[in-house]
Design an enzyme around this catalytic site. Sequence first.
Site, short mmCIF file in Angstrom:
data_model
loop_
_atom_site.label_atom_id
_atom_site.label_comp_id
_atom_site.label_asym_id
_atom_site.label_seq_id
_atom_site.Cartn_x
_atom_site.Cartn_y
_atom_site.Cartn_z
NE ARG A 121 6.57 -3.55 -11.58
CZ ARG A 121 7.55 -4.03 -12.34
NH1 ARG A 121 8.02 -5.27 -12.10
NH2 ARG A 121 8.07 -3.33 -13.31
CE LYS A 227 -5.91 3.30 11.46
NZ LYS A 227 -4.51 3.40 11.87
CD GLU A 237 -6.98 9.72 5.23
OE1 GLU A 237 -6.75 10.92 5.16
OE2 GLU A 237 -6.21 8.90 5.77
CG HIS A 252 1.02 15.63 10.04
ND1 HIS A 252 0.31 14.97 9.06
CD2 HIS A 252 1.25 14.71 11.01
CE1 HIS A 252 0.13 13.71 9.42
NE2 HIS A 252 0.69 13.54 10.60
#
Length: 366
Positions: A121, A227, A237, A252
């Site tokens: 986890r 960044k 995002e 992509h």
Amino acid sequence: MAKVSVNLGARSYDIHIGANLLEQSGQIIKEGARSENLFLVSNPTVFSLYGAAVIKSCEDSGLKVVATLIPDGEEYKTMGQAEEVIGEAIRRGIDRESLLVALGGGVVGDLAGFVAAVYQRGIDFVQIPTTLLAQVDSSVGGKVAVNHQAGKNMIGAFHQPRTVIVDVHTLASLSEREFAAGMAEVVKYGIILDESFFVFLENRLSDIKDRDEQVMESIVKRCCELKAMVVEEDETERGLRAVLNLGHTFGHAVETLTGYSAYRHGEAVSIGMILACSLARDLGLMGAGEVERVTGMLVELGLPVKLPQLDSRSILNAMYRDKKTRGGKLRLVLPCGIGRAVVRDDIDDELILKVLCNQSQATDAH
């Protein structure tokens, strides 16, 4: 040594940037480690160059290191490979207090970071990026993932590193192609966020191609500052961070349709940025002269700017499978000149197809 802080409350961390930092990596890692046990993930190429230095530094600082290697290449950034690393972690007795160290480029950082995010986890991890692309982009911000055959980075998480150690001396060992691929992400920052930085790159192209360490250190630092600024405002995002994806939806799709093996990520992004700039020009967001400046810089850096021979409709379909699509709408980052960008989800498919077809015809002509 320079330092850039990413301020995210309890998840804050520093990016250490300088030359020959690998020899100090153990000391830097120990400052934030909750355990003396480290699980180092790398690939054979990087490990043969830098593994010994990192392990020695860590052991000299009283840390214990076990290492595992993954194959080199984007095509190995898979769930199956992640499961193999997880199996090795279990066999080596890595527990929830242990620290995972990702030593390598974007593939190593993404896959190892994904393992850190899901193992028991979630365990802490450190990024030691050794490629330019990873140093300026993928090692910062906590986006970790593996690919699926239907799309890049489809399986992932947001999991911030404990620290990032950037040794610009490692750039000397990169191939011309790998270095150029990293510069695509560097150019991206100038286009979307900082016109003066773009001008700086234009003026220092000779030093950049010579990989002048002082110039590269300043470039990496500025990219990390930009960044960090974006990530601090939009960690997961939902808004501003999307501008960092300039060229990525197109890129992509190219990577997916060519099996993740024909192009480096930065090369695909370079092609994608030209497509995004061309679309922005057709929409009146960007001047033809600005598109030429971007194209000229990418070509000067040795990056591809033309589409491979792919069906335009297949590219568009692959773009719709991209994880950045929302509610069936394609979200594209488009430059507004140089230094600013917007995210649009109202672009007609026919306009996108027109740009793709025009690029394909330009490719055929060459």
